[in-house]
Design an enzyme around this catalytic site. Sequence first.
Site, mmCIF file in Angstrom:
data_model
loop_
_atom_site.group_PDB
_atom_site.id
_atom_site.type_symbol
_atom_site.label_atom_id
_atom_site.label_comp_id
_atom_site.label_asym_id
_atom_site.label_seq_id
_atom_site.Cartn_x
_atom_site.Cartn_y
_atom_site.Cartn_z
ATOM 1 N N ALA A 190 42.201 50.406 44.797
ATOM 2 C CA ALA A 190 41.980 50.864 46.102
ATOM 3 C C ALA A 190 42.276 52.692 46.784
ATOM 4 C CB ALA A 190 42.683 50.161 47.185
ATOM 5 N N GLY A 237 46.106 47.925 38.862
ATOM 6 C CA GLY A 237 45.313 48.408 39.032
ATOM 7 C C GLY A 237 44.537 48.793 40.279
ATOM 8 N N CYS A 238 44.752 47.994 41.026
ATOM 9 C CA CYS A 238 44.512 47.364 41.837
ATOM 10 C C CYS A 238 44.726 48.403 43.258
ATOM 11 C CB CYS A 238 44.632 45.296 43.085
ATOM 12 S SG CYS A 238 44.030 44.340 41.949
ATOM 13 N N THR A 239 45.998 48.610 42.938
ATOM 14 C CA THR A 239 46.823 49.826 43.318
ATOM 15 C C THR A 239 45.250 50.895 43.668
ATOM 16 O OG1 THR A 239 48.576 48.613 44.028
ATOM 17 C CG2 THR A 239 48.472 51.341 43.902
#
Length: 160
Positions: A56, A51-53
């Site tokens: 970002a 999710g964070c990738t």
Amino acid sequence: MVHVAATPRLEVGDKAPTFSLSDADGNTVRLADFKGRKVIVYFYPAASTPGCTKQACDFRDSLSELNDAGLDVVGISPDKPEKLAKFRDKEGLTFPLLSDPDREVLTAWGAFGEKTMYGKTVQGVIRSTFVVDEKGKIAAAQYNVRATGHVAKLRRDLSV
């Protein structure tokens, strides 16, 4: 079990809590560095997670349009600078990623505290995004945002 009181949430018009944190290369980045520009400050749980990738990379892919609209972007997580450097290099991220291992800044912004994950209440990073105006005031405060589709929604909200 230790019970931690709910973190106060920031609201539009509040003064943005200042910060001074290390980036992926160990350089100090301060909120004051962005004075006179708008800056999107987003908090995420962990570098290199799916999710964070996605989030970002969405910011990376929208960065030129955001910059053209006078908006800078800064990502903050509890990750150590070395992990942030690997994440940045692997994903070709072109905006600062800041390290808040003590979670002091996350807490000051209301982005750390109780959240529900898989039906359980846990302490952790609350995925959150803020827009800070040129005078250092909160222009938008969004808590519990979704990693996917969030940047597109933010761009619509900001007409970018």
